[in-house]
Write a protein that holds these residues in place. Structure first.
Motif, PDB file in Angstrom:
ATOM      1  N   LYS A   1      90.815 -69.855  14.395  1.00 42.82           N
ATOM      2  CA  LYS A   1      92.281 -69.928  14.338  1.00 42.82           C
ATOM      3  C   LYS A   1      92.879 -68.548  14.096  1.00 42.82           C
ATOM      4  N   ARG A   2      92.275 -67.797  13.173  1.00 39.54           N
ATOM      5  CA  ARG A   2      92.773 -66.448  12.871  1.00 39.54           C
ATOM      6  C   ARG A   2      92.668 -65.558  14.113  1.00 39.54           C
ATOM      7  N   LEU A   3      91.544 -65.650  14.817  1.00 33.49           N
ATOM      8  CA  LEU A   3      91.367 -64.862  16.033  1.00 33.49           C
ATOM      9  C   LEU A   3      92.331 -65.295  17.130  1.00 33.49           C
ATOM     10  N   ARG A   4      92.588 -66.593  17.241  1.00 34.04           N
ATOM     11  CA  ARG A   4      93.542 -67.096  18.234  1.00 34.04           C
ATOM     12  C   ARG A   4      94.939 -66.536  17.974  1.00 34.04           C
ATOM     13  N   ASP A   5      95.327 -66.495  16.699  1.00 36.90           N
ATOM     14  CA  ASP A   5      96.641 -65.950  16.365  1.00 36.90           C
ATOM     15  C   ASP A   5      96.728 -64.463  16.690  1.00 36.90           C
ATOM     16  N   ARG A   6      95.641 -63.726  16.426  1.00 33.26           N
ATOM     17  CA  ARG A   6      95.614 -62.293  16.770  1.00 33.26           C
ATOM     18  C   ARG A   6      95.707 -62.118  18.290  1.00 33.26           C
ATOM     19  N   LEU A   7      95.010 -62.975  19.038  1.00 28.83           N
ATOM     20  CA  LEU A   7      95.077 -62.917  20.501  1.00 28.83           C
ATOM     21  C   LEU A   7      96.504 -63.148  20.995  1.00 28.83           C
ATOM     22  N   ASN A   8      97.158 -64.134  20.431  1.00 27.62           N
ATOM     23  CA  ASN A   8      98.536 -64.427  20.830  1.00 27.62           C
ATOM     24  C   ASN A   8      99.462 -63.266  20.524  1.00 27.62           C
ATOM     25  N   LEU A   9      99.254 -62.599  19.389  1.00 26.10           N
ATOM     26  CA  LEU A   9     100.074 -61.439  19.059  1.00 26.10           C
ATOM     27  C   LEU A   9      99.819 -60.303  20.043  1.00 26.10           C
ATOM     28  N   LEU A  10      98.559 -60.073  20.386  1.00 22.69           N
ATOM     29  CA  LEU A  10      98.232 -59.025  21.355  1.00 22.69           C
ATOM     30  C   LEU A  10      98.842 -59.320  22.717  1.00 22.69           C
ATOM     31  N   ARG A  11      98.726 -60.565  23.154  1.00 24.69           N
ATOM     32  CA  ARG A  11      99.285 -60.940  24.459  1.00 24.69           C
ATOM     33  C   ARG A  11     100.801 -60.847  24.454  1.00 24.69           C
TER      34      ARG A  11
ATOM     35  N   MET B   1      92.646 -44.856  16.593  1.00 27.62           N
ATOM     36  CA  MET B   1      91.539 -45.744  16.908  1.00 27.62           C
ATOM     37  C   MET B   1      92.095 -47.136  17.236  1.00 27.62           C
ATOM     38  N   THR B   2      91.632 -47.693  18.317  1.00 28.78           N
ATOM     39  CA  THR B   2      92.138 -48.997  18.739  1.00 28.78           C
ATOM     40  C   THR B   2      91.217 -50.096  18.267  1.00 28.78           C
ATOM     41  N   GLY B   3      91.765 -51.267  18.158  1.00 24.86           N
ATOM     42  CA  GLY B   3      90.990 -52.426  17.724  1.00 24.86           C
ATOM     43  C   GLY B   3      90.261 -53.051  18.898  1.00 24.86           C
ATOM     44  N   PRO B   4      89.684 -54.208  18.684  1.00 28.88           N
ATOM     45  CA  PRO B   4      88.957 -54.894  19.761  1.00 28.88           C
ATOM     46  C   PRO B   4      89.908 -55.313  20.883  1.00 28.88           C
ATOM     47  N   SER B   5      89.372 -55.387  22.086  1.00 28.53           N
ATOM     48  CA  SER B   5      90.189 -55.773  23.239  1.00 28.53           C
ATOM     49  C   SER B   5      90.434 -57.282  23.216  1.00 28.53           C
ATOM     50  N   ILE B   6      91.312 -57.703  24.110  1.00 27.90           N
ATOM     51  CA  ILE B   6      91.635 -59.132  24.208  1.00 27.90           C
ATOM     52  C   ILE B   6      90.389 -59.925  24.568  1.00 27.90           C
ATOM     53  N   GLU B   7      89.589 -59.376  25.483  1.00 26.11           N
ATOM     54  CA  GLU B   7      88.375 -60.067  25.908  1.00 26.11           C
ATOM     55  C   GLU B   7      87.378 -60.183  24.751  1.00 26.11           C
TER      56      GLU B   7
ATOM     57  N   GLY C   1     102.443 -58.522  23.015  1.00 27.41           N
ATOM     58  CA  GLY C   1     102.864 -57.128  23.000  1.00 27.41           C
ATOM     59  C   GLY C   1     102.816 -56.472  21.641  1.00 27.41           C
ATOM     60  N   ALA C   2     102.214 -57.088  20.655  1.00 20.83           N
ATOM     61  CA  ALA C   2     102.116 -56.476  19.332  1.00 20.83           C
ATOM     62  C   ALA C   2     101.186 -55.269  19.409  1.00 20.83           C
ATOM     63  N   ALA C   3     101.553 -54.190  18.741  1.00 23.58           N
ATOM     64  CA  ALA C   3     100.748 -52.971  18.779  1.00 23.58           C
ATOM     65  C   ALA C   3      99.624 -53.013  17.759  1.00 23.58           C
ATOM     66  N   ASP C   4      99.903 -53.521  16.571  1.00 22.85           N
ATOM     67  CA  ASP C   4      98.919 -53.525  15.500  1.00 22.85           C
ATOM     68  C   ASP C   4      98.177 -54.857  15.499  1.00 22.85           C
ATOM     69  N   THR C   5      96.866 -54.819  15.699  1.00 26.93           N
ATOM     70  CA  THR C   5      96.101 -56.063  15.753  1.00 26.93           C
ATOM     71  C   THR C   5      95.664 -56.526  14.377  1.00 26.93           C
ATOM     72  N   GLU C   6      95.875 -55.716  13.361  1.00 28.31           N
ATOM     73  CA  GLU C   6      95.475 -56.096  12.004  1.00 28.31           C
ATOM     74  C   GLU C   6      96.650 -56.719  11.250  1.00 28.31           C
ATOM     75  N   VAL C   7      97.450 -57.495  11.927  1.00 29.55           N
ATOM     76  CA  VAL C   7      98.598 -58.163  11.323  1.00 29.55           C
ATOM     77  C   VAL C   7      98.117 -59.383  10.566  1.00 29.55           C
ATOM     78  N   ASP C   8      98.665 -59.600   9.379  1.00 29.09           N
ATOM     79  CA  ASP C   8      98.299 -60.774   8.593  1.00 29.09           C
ATOM     80  C   ASP C   8      98.987 -61.994   9.180  1.00 29.09           C
ATOM     81  N   THR C   9      98.198 -62.926   9.715  1.00 28.34           N
ATOM     82  CA  THR C   9      98.751 -64.125  10.337  1.00 28.34           C
ATOM     83  C   THR C   9      98.616 -65.346   9.444  1.00 28.34           C
ATOM     84  N   SER C  10      98.248 -65.157   8.179  1.00 32.18           N
ATOM     85  CA  SER C  10      98.021 -66.303   7.307  1.00 32.18           C
ATOM     86  C   SER C  10      99.308 -67.064   6.997  1.00 32.18           C
ATOM     87  N   GLY C  11     100.459 -66.407   7.080  1.00 35.03           N
ATOM     88  CA  GLY C  11     101.718 -67.074   6.771  1.00 35.03           C
ATOM     89  C   GLY C  11     102.346 -67.774   7.953  1.00 35.03           C
TER      90      GLY C  11
END
Length: 90
Positions: free
Chosen positions: A26-36, A1-7, A38-48
């Motif tokens: 901010k959390r969503l922006r960091d997830r967007l940057n990871l997706l852009r 199952m895939t996560g939400p798209s970049i859009e 090339g990160a495969a998993d969008t549920e990465v903890d970006t708090s650190g």
């Protein structure tokens, strides 16, 4: 199952910013940057993740400067006139 798209993430980030929920944006922006990036998993903890501060650019700026203990005195510098003149006779 895939996560939400970049859009989808971009729309969620903009909606959070409009609602003045900047932490979520901010959390969503960091997830967007990871997706852009090339990160495969969008549920990465970006708090650190931390961003580099302006004025602190360059090599070694991410490392803190060591602080000397209270009462520390630097050792005496050697006398350059006695270089190579050890106590041992050899």
């Amino acid at each position: 199952m895939t996560g939400p798209s970049i859009e989808d993430l971009r729309r969620q980030m903009e909606a959070a910013a409009e609602c003045l929920d900047f932490e979520e944006a901010k959390r969503l922006r960091d997830r967007l940057n990871l997706l852009r990036g090339g990160a495969a998993d969008t549920e990465v903890d970006t708090s650190g993740l931390t961003r580099q501060q302006p004025g602190a650019m360059g090599l070694g700026t991410s490392q803190s400067r060591p602080e000397r203990p209270e009462g520390w005195v630097p050792p005496k510098k050697p006398d350059p006139m006695t270089k190579g003149r050890g106590r041992r006779q050899g």
